[in-house]
Design an enzyme around this catalytic site. Sequence first.
Site, PDB file in Angstrom:
ATOM      1  N   ARG A   1      19.955  10.138  -8.334  1.00  0.00           N
ATOM      2  CA  ARG A   1      19.773  10.072  -9.799  1.00  0.00           C
ATOM      3  C   ARG A   1      21.088   9.725 -10.485  1.00  0.00           C
ATOM      4  O   ARG A   1      21.117   8.950 -11.453  1.00  0.00           O
ATOM      5  CB  ARG A   1      19.244  11.409 -10.327  1.00  0.00           C
ATOM      6  CG  ARG A   1      17.771  11.606 -10.012  1.00  0.00           C
ATOM      7  CD  ARG A   1      17.377  13.060  -9.992  1.00  0.00           C
ATOM      8  NE  ARG A   1      17.475  13.705 -11.298  1.00  0.00           N
ATOM      9  CZ  ARG A   1      17.389  15.026 -11.458  1.00  0.00           C
ATOM     10  NH1 ARG A   1      17.201  15.818 -10.427  1.00  0.00           N
ATOM     11  NH2 ARG A   1      17.485  15.536 -12.665  1.00  0.00           N
TER      12      ARG A   1
ATOM     13  N   LYS B   1      21.246  17.510 -21.777  1.00  0.00           N
ATOM     14  CA  LYS B   1      20.473  16.881 -22.849  1.00  0.00           C
ATOM     15  C   LYS B   1      19.300  17.767 -23.279  1.00  0.00           C
ATOM     16  O   LYS B   1      19.100  18.000 -24.465  1.00  0.00           O
ATOM     17  CB  LYS B   1      19.956  15.503 -22.407  1.00  0.00           C
ATOM     18  CG  LYS B   1      21.056  14.525 -22.020  1.00  0.00           C
ATOM     19  CD  LYS B   1      20.492  13.160 -21.649  1.00  0.00           C
ATOM     20  CE  LYS B   1      19.616  13.157 -20.418  1.00  0.00           C
ATOM     21  NZ  LYS B   1      20.329  13.298 -19.133  1.00  0.00           N
TER      22      LYS B   1
HETATM   23  P1  B4P Z   1      19.471  19.821 -18.784  1.00  0.00           P
HETATM   24  O1  B4P Z   1      19.807  20.037 -20.188  1.00  0.00           O
HETATM   25  O2  B4P Z   1      18.120  20.235 -18.418  1.00  0.00           O
HETATM   26  O3  B4P Z   1      19.685  18.354 -18.221  1.00  0.00           O
HETATM   27  P2  B4P Z   1      19.115  16.942 -18.609  1.00  0.00           P
HETATM   28  O4  B4P Z   1      20.338  16.168 -18.902  1.00  0.00           O
HETATM   29  O5  B4P Z   1      18.075  17.033 -19.668  1.00  0.00           O
HETATM   30  O6  B4P Z   1      18.379  16.531 -17.229  1.00  0.00           O
HETATM   31  P3  B4P Z   1      17.712  15.264 -16.539  1.00  0.00           P
HETATM   32  O7  B4P Z   1      18.446  14.008 -16.846  1.00  0.00           O
HETATM   33  O8  B4P Z   1      17.589  15.657 -15.117  1.00  0.00           O
HETATM   34  O9  B4P Z   1      16.245  15.185 -17.002  1.00  0.00           O
HETATM   35  P4  B4P Z   1      15.137  14.153 -17.429  1.00  0.00           P
HETATM   36  O10 B4P Z   1      13.983  15.048 -17.604  1.00  0.00           O
HETATM   37  O11 B4P Z   1      15.577  13.346 -18.595  1.00  0.00           O
HETATM   38  O12 B4P Z   1      20.547  20.627 -17.944  1.00  0.00           O
HETATM   39  C1  B4P Z   1      20.547  20.749 -16.537  1.00  0.00           C
HETATM   40  C2  B4P Z   1      20.919  22.163 -16.113  1.00  0.00           C
HETATM   41  O13 B4P Z   1      22.255  22.479 -16.546  1.00  0.00           O
HETATM   42  C3  B4P Z   1      20.020  23.241 -16.698  1.00  0.00           C
HETATM   43  O14 B4P Z   1      19.687  24.139 -15.685  1.00  0.00           O
HETATM   44  C4  B4P Z   1      20.870  23.915 -17.758  1.00  0.00           C
HETATM   45  O15 B4P Z   1      20.566  25.287 -17.880  1.00  0.00           O
HETATM   46  C5  B4P Z   1      22.276  23.726 -17.227  1.00  0.00           C
HETATM   47  N1  B4P Z   1      23.266  23.623 -18.291  1.00  0.00           N
HETATM   48  C6  B4P Z   1      23.135  22.971 -19.474  1.00  0.00           C
HETATM   49  N2  B4P Z   1      24.255  23.087 -20.226  1.00  0.00           N
HETATM   50  C7  B4P Z   1      25.147  23.825 -19.469  1.00  0.00           C
HETATM   51  C8  B4P Z   1      26.496  24.271 -19.691  1.00  0.00           C
HETATM   52  N3  B4P Z   1      27.159  24.021 -20.823  1.00  0.00           N
HETATM   53  N4  B4P Z   1      27.090  24.986 -18.710  1.00  0.00           N
HETATM   54  C9  B4P Z   1      26.433  25.270 -17.566  1.00  0.00           C
HETATM   55  N5  B4P Z   1      25.144  24.879 -17.305  1.00  0.00           N
HETATM   56  C10 B4P Z   1      24.510  24.161 -18.254  1.00  0.00           C
HETATM   57  O16 B4P Z   1      14.881  13.113 -16.218  1.00  0.00           O
HETATM   58  C11 B4P Z   1      14.177  13.403 -15.030  1.00  0.00           C
HETATM   59  C12 B4P Z   1      13.663  12.126 -14.332  1.00  0.00           C
HETATM   60  O17 B4P Z   1      12.639  11.491 -15.147  1.00  0.00           O
HETATM   61  C13 B4P Z   1      14.678  10.977 -14.131  1.00  0.00           C
HETATM   62  O18 B4P Z   1      15.420  11.147 -12.927  1.00  0.00           O
HETATM   63  C14 B4P Z   1      13.754   9.710 -14.078  1.00  0.00           C
HETATM   64  O19 B4P Z   1      13.149   9.550 -12.810  1.00  0.00           O
HETATM   65  C15 B4P Z   1      12.654  10.051 -15.071  1.00  0.00           C
HETATM   66  N6  B4P Z   1      12.922   9.493 -16.424  1.00  0.00           N
HETATM   67  C16 B4P Z   1      13.130  10.233 -17.560  1.00  0.00           C
HETATM   68  N7  B4P Z   1      13.348   9.408 -18.619  1.00  0.00           N
HETATM   69  C17 B4P Z   1      13.285   8.127 -18.146  1.00  0.00           C
HETATM   70  C18 B4P Z   1      13.462   6.834 -18.756  1.00  0.00           C
HETATM   71  N8  B4P Z   1      13.754   6.713 -20.065  1.00  0.00           N
HETATM   72  N9  B4P Z   1      13.336   5.727 -17.972  1.00  0.00           N
HETATM   73  C19 B4P Z   1      13.043   5.832 -16.675  1.00  0.00           C
HETATM   74  N10 B4P Z   1      12.880   7.028 -16.028  1.00  0.00           N
HETATM   75  C20 B4P Z   1      12.995   8.174 -16.751  1.00  0.00           C
END
Ligand code: B4P
Length: 191
Positions: free
Chosen positions: A146, A14
Amino acid sequence: MFNLILFGPPGSGKGTQSEKLIARYGLKHLSTGDLLRSEIAAKTPLGIEAQRFMDKGQLVPDAVVIGMISSALDHNPQAKGFLFDGFPRTAAQAEALDDLLKQKSTSIAVMLALEVGEEELVKRLLKRGETSGRSDDTNETVIRARITEYHNKTAVVADYYKAFDKVAMVKGEGTIEDIFAGLCKEIDARM
Ligand code: B4P
């Protein structure tokens, strides 16, 4: 206004895809994860409370994130649209978002849902943990917690938008460019 939700389990890309989408479509990026991490870095009371949940891989309480999003919407009256990244993550957050947007006479155009298998998610997050300094990415138990939170509380959010026929599923495995092309195709069909 054109408002979209980028949806998917932790590590589904995301954050990665949001950066590319806001550059192409000029939307205002609202990531609850990023907002929470800046509160933590600034050691605010909200950040201190949020960290207790994030360190365990749990969702932060709804009232906290809904309040953050509400104030971010108020602070961006000129935005031509919003990209919600990591929000809503519960049914209560989805209902609150609908209400907030209704007050601004707008709504969600589409939810783009990234599909990625569980072992790939764990692999990506552990890899990011090697360099990101994010404590929730270094411990496999926390990463799996998570993903469990996602299945228990967040997956239902897609059903909420499916009822309004607003969900597009997009393959989230493969190259970043191919996934981006899949997302753009869905957006362009609706803009
Ligand atoms: P990201 O792109 O960083 O992943 P994300 O889905 O944004 O991560 P996440 O869900 O953990 O984060 P959030 O901050 O929302 O990709 C992950 C990795 O994969 C990266 O290293 C990237 O380089 C790699 N990657 C991406 N695409 C790739 C591909 N095609 N091939 C290979 N590798 C790839 O949440 C963090 C915490 O915040 C939650 O656990 C929760 O505690 C809290 N939180 C956030 N929003 C909340 C809400 N609305 N309600 C309650 N708690 C919340």
